[in-house]
Design an enzyme around this catalytic site. Structure first.
Site, PDB file in Angstrom:
ATOM      1  N   THR A 194     -59.450  -5.926  47.473  1.00  0.00           N
ATOM      2  CA  THR A 194     -59.823  -4.877  46.555  1.00  0.00           C
ATOM      3  C   THR A 194     -58.637  -3.945  46.576  1.00  0.00           C
ATOM      4  O   THR A 194     -57.693  -4.172  47.301  1.00  0.00           O
ATOM      5  CB  THR A 194     -61.130  -4.276  47.134  1.00  0.00           C
ATOM      6  OG1 THR A 194     -62.122  -5.275  47.111  1.00  0.00           O
ATOM      7  CG2 THR A 194     -61.594  -3.023  46.480  1.00  0.00           C
ATOM      8  N   THR A 224     -61.658  -3.974  42.001  1.00  0.00           N
ATOM      9  CA  THR A 224     -61.565  -5.246  42.723  1.00  0.00           C
ATOM     10  C   THR A 224     -61.766  -6.478  41.858  1.00  0.00           C
ATOM     11  O   THR A 224     -62.375  -6.422  40.791  1.00  0.00           O
ATOM     12  CB  THR A 224     -62.632  -5.274  43.843  1.00  0.00           C
ATOM     13  OG1 THR A 224     -62.400  -6.388  44.700  1.00  0.00           O
ATOM     14  CG2 THR A 224     -64.042  -5.371  43.302  1.00  0.00           C
ATOM     15  N   GLY A 244     -60.923  -3.881  51.519  1.00  0.00           N
ATOM     16  CA  GLY A 244     -61.232  -4.458  52.828  1.00  0.00           C
ATOM     17  C   GLY A 244     -62.633  -5.027  52.945  1.00  0.00           C
ATOM     18  O   GLY A 244     -63.129  -5.194  54.068  1.00  0.00           O
ATOM     19  N   ASP A 246     -70.777 -11.511  46.063  1.00  0.00           N
ATOM     20  CA  ASP A 246     -71.304 -10.288  46.685  1.00  0.00           C
ATOM     21  C   ASP A 246     -72.828 -10.187  46.572  1.00  0.00           C
ATOM     22  O   ASP A 246     -73.439  -9.295  47.157  1.00  0.00           O
ATOM     23  CB  ASP A 246     -70.643  -9.035  46.077  1.00  0.00           C
ATOM     24  CG  ASP A 246     -69.414  -8.615  46.867  1.00  0.00           C
ATOM     25  OD1 ASP A 246     -69.217  -9.125  47.978  1.00  0.00           O
ATOM     26  OD2 ASP A 246     -68.642  -7.773  46.372  1.00  0.00           O
ATOM     27  N   SER A 303     -72.069  -3.708  46.471  1.00  0.00           N
ATOM     28  CA  SER A 303     -70.662  -3.536  46.838  1.00  0.00           C
ATOM     29  C   SER A 303     -70.554  -2.724  48.123  1.00  0.00           C
ATOM     30  O   SER A 303     -71.501  -2.043  48.534  1.00  0.00           O
ATOM     31  CB  SER A 303     -69.952  -2.803  45.701  1.00  0.00           C
ATOM     32  OG  SER A 303     -68.667  -2.412  46.101  1.00  0.00           O
TER      33      SER A 303
END
Ligand code: GLY
Length: 568
Positions: free
Chosen positions: A377, A395, A469, A419, A448
């Site tokens: 990201t 991202t 990260g 995700d 997220s």
């Protein structure tokens, strides 16, 4: 004699400059980042920071610079900067007004809860991470146009033209970029039917030109946001995704909208923290961790001391356990935000914390709340010459997203579908365990960890920061704020300081290798903590801006990347 006078003058200057700054002047070796008087942009690439800064110099505000920086990162930092992904922005205007925008990707209309599972309900390896099925409906162009329409001040052509010029002129490859491209080339080959721009053996100091991306941006400049979601670009994109086995349709693109959200706010000592609300878990988890830590005296324990690491780790463990159960897209599930960040609930969560030994994650689950019916990201921070501040994290999810590169349009597509929790209880690519709240549904936004954050001190703007990260985003933002507030570091020192991370499961403290005191590691192990120094050479790449006492700005650009602060 002259030599002595020079030393005396230098000493006096040091005392004066220490009086003018917030932090670290009891430590004469303190390291400052770039200091500017009026404005600053800090991002993952010098080219993007410069374009954003040029917009400010021309009289644009932070929101104009946001559009320019975001799109310049799409050109100069294809690893995570994007047109094919999404993000979040938190802002604080100079008059103190705050807000946030969510331009997170969405699941396509024909997505289903079990789309990444086989007949035996097991997850199909790589289906949610590589190639066209991994792609969520991109939000970036909708996001930047919404920001510009509501908060920008310059005409859009003044903002896009320098970005298009950069794409045509090209961007010089850095050493770190050379390594990244090389590392991911086998996956580019595996995913893409035809050879792509990044298959070439690019070396540091080569210049990569992006003429196709320039053409796409030119059409977007001419026809606006609708070009991406309803125009020629959308048609090319949908055909490309279909040809590669994906399910995003023209209707998916046409229906996409960015959403204004109310940010999460909470206090910590004399700070007020403003961070991203769901569908990012960032703000809620940051609030949980900071409120759990607040009663303890970290400043007395010392930076990265045994007690400080234990306290922070135990707060992180409990926050991530709650994340896995309660958090998801608020348009689909009820997220009990007020309870999750309340002092009563959080002090109860820490009631079994002791410095005598590690809590086991097996004995920690999400807290009990009665609900009535709910890594790669990039981040940039900007403060403009008017005092407006923004904090943006954007991202493609994984490095170069799904690795699927649309050569005709000149950009990579995200793998944000990973995700979601494909199978509740099963970890995603960041090892994060998800629950029902984050299961897949058509048009739902995946949870997220992005944590774009702005901090006020005594009611005044104090800091803008964030980081990439994956799952380590929230804990990196947490430690950077604590480094400045509790441990009196400068912005640059706070960004550079070694970081660690705990996310409930796996039950281990991830540490940046060879940066922590070995005797502290041994003591942690004796107390029952499992330490992992192997998995992650770096944790996060934090970029931030700190407002100093004299109202000048200090940039913290993370040395872990090619990140650069530019300002005036
Ligand atoms: N894709 C990383 C995140 O949104 O947390």
């Amino acid at each position: 004699m002259i030599k002595h006078l020079v030393y005396l003058a230098l000493f006096l200057m040091l005392i004066i400059s220490c009086k003018e700054t917030n932090n670290s002047c009891n430590n004469t070796t303190s390291k400052r980042g770039l200091i500017t008087k009026h404005a600053m942009v800090v991002s993952a690439r010098a080219e993007a920071s410069k374009i954003g800064n040029d917009i400010l110099k021309k009289g644009g505000n932070a929101f104009d610079a946001m559009v320019a920086t975001e799109l310049a990162l799409a050109v100069s930092y294809p690893y995570a900067g994007n047109l094919g992904g999404g993000g979040f922005m938190v802002y604080r205007k100079t008059n103190g007004e705050i807000g946030a925008i969510d331009y997170r990707e969405k699941a396509p209309l024909s997505a289903t809860k079990d789309m990444f599972l086989d007949d035996n309900k097991n997850t199909i390896p790589e289906k949610s991470t590589l190639g066209a099925m991994a792609v969520g409906v991109p939000g970036t162009i909708a996001g930047v146009f919404a920001v510009h329409e509501k908060l920008g001040s310059l005409p859009i052509e003044n903002i896009l033209k320098p970005v298009i010029a950069l794409a045509n002129k090209g961007v010089v490859v850095t050493k770190k970029q050379e390594h990244r491209i090389k590392k991911y080339q086998p996956l580019f080959t595996k995913v893409n039917k035809d050879s792509i721009l990044f298959d070439k053996d690019w070396k540091a100091n080569d210049t990569i030109k992006y003429p196709k991306l320039a053409k796409t941006l030119e059409r977007i400049l001419k026809y606006g946001k609708d070009e991406f979601y309803k125009g020629e670009t959308s048609k090319i994109l949908v055909k490309f995704i279909k040809d590669n086995g994906g399910i995003i349709t023209e209707e998916d693109l046409a229906k996409y909208e960015a959403k204004w959200r109310i940010p999460i706010t909470f206090t910590y000592d004399d700070l007020k923290v403003i961070s991203m609300s769901p569908p990012s878990s960032g703000g809620v988890c940051l609030a949980q961790m900071m409120k759990m830590i607040e009663p303890y005296h970290l400043d007395e324990y010392g930076h990265n001391s045994l007690k400080a690491i234990q306290t922070i780790t135990e707060a992180e463990r409990r926050a991530y356990a709650d994340r896995s159960f309660y958090l998801g897209d608020p348009d689909f599930v009820e997220v009990p935000i007020n309870t999750l960040i309340s002092e009563t609930y959080l002090s109860e969560r820490m009631s079994d914390f002791t410095l005598k030994n590690a809590t086991s994650s097996n004995n920690i689950s999400h807290g009990n709340i009665q609900i009535i019916e709910s890594n790669e990201t990039t981040h940039y921070s900007i403060i403009d010459q008017f005092g407006n501040a923004i904090s943006v994290t954007t991202t493609l999810n994984g490095a170069y997203g799904s690795k699927l590169y649309c050569s005709e349009l000149g950009f990579f597509l995200n793998n944000e579908m990973d995700d979601f929790s494909s199978k509740p209880g099963q970890p995603n690519m960041f090892g994060l365990i998800g629950g029902e709240a984050n299961s897949i549904a058509p048009e739902k936004r995946m949870l997220s960890s992005m944590t774009p954050t702005i901090v006020e001190k005594n009611g005044e703007l104090f800091m803008s920061l964030g980081t990439p990260g994956g799952s380590t985003i929230m804990t990196s933002v947490l430690q950077t704020i604590l480094n400045v507030h509790e441990f009196k570091m400068t912005m640059q020192e706070a960004v550079d300081a070694p970081r660690f991370h705990h996310q409930w499961l796996p039950d281990e403290i991830l540490m940046e290798p060879n940066t922590f005191n070995t005797s502290i590691i041994e003591q942690l192990e004796k107390l029952g903590y499992s330490i992992n120094e192997k998995n992650s050479p770096v944790i996060g790449k934090v970029d931030g801006i700190l407002v100093l006492d004299d109202k000048s700005y200090e940039g913290g650009a993370d040395h872990r990347g090619d990140d650069t602060a530019v300002g005036f």
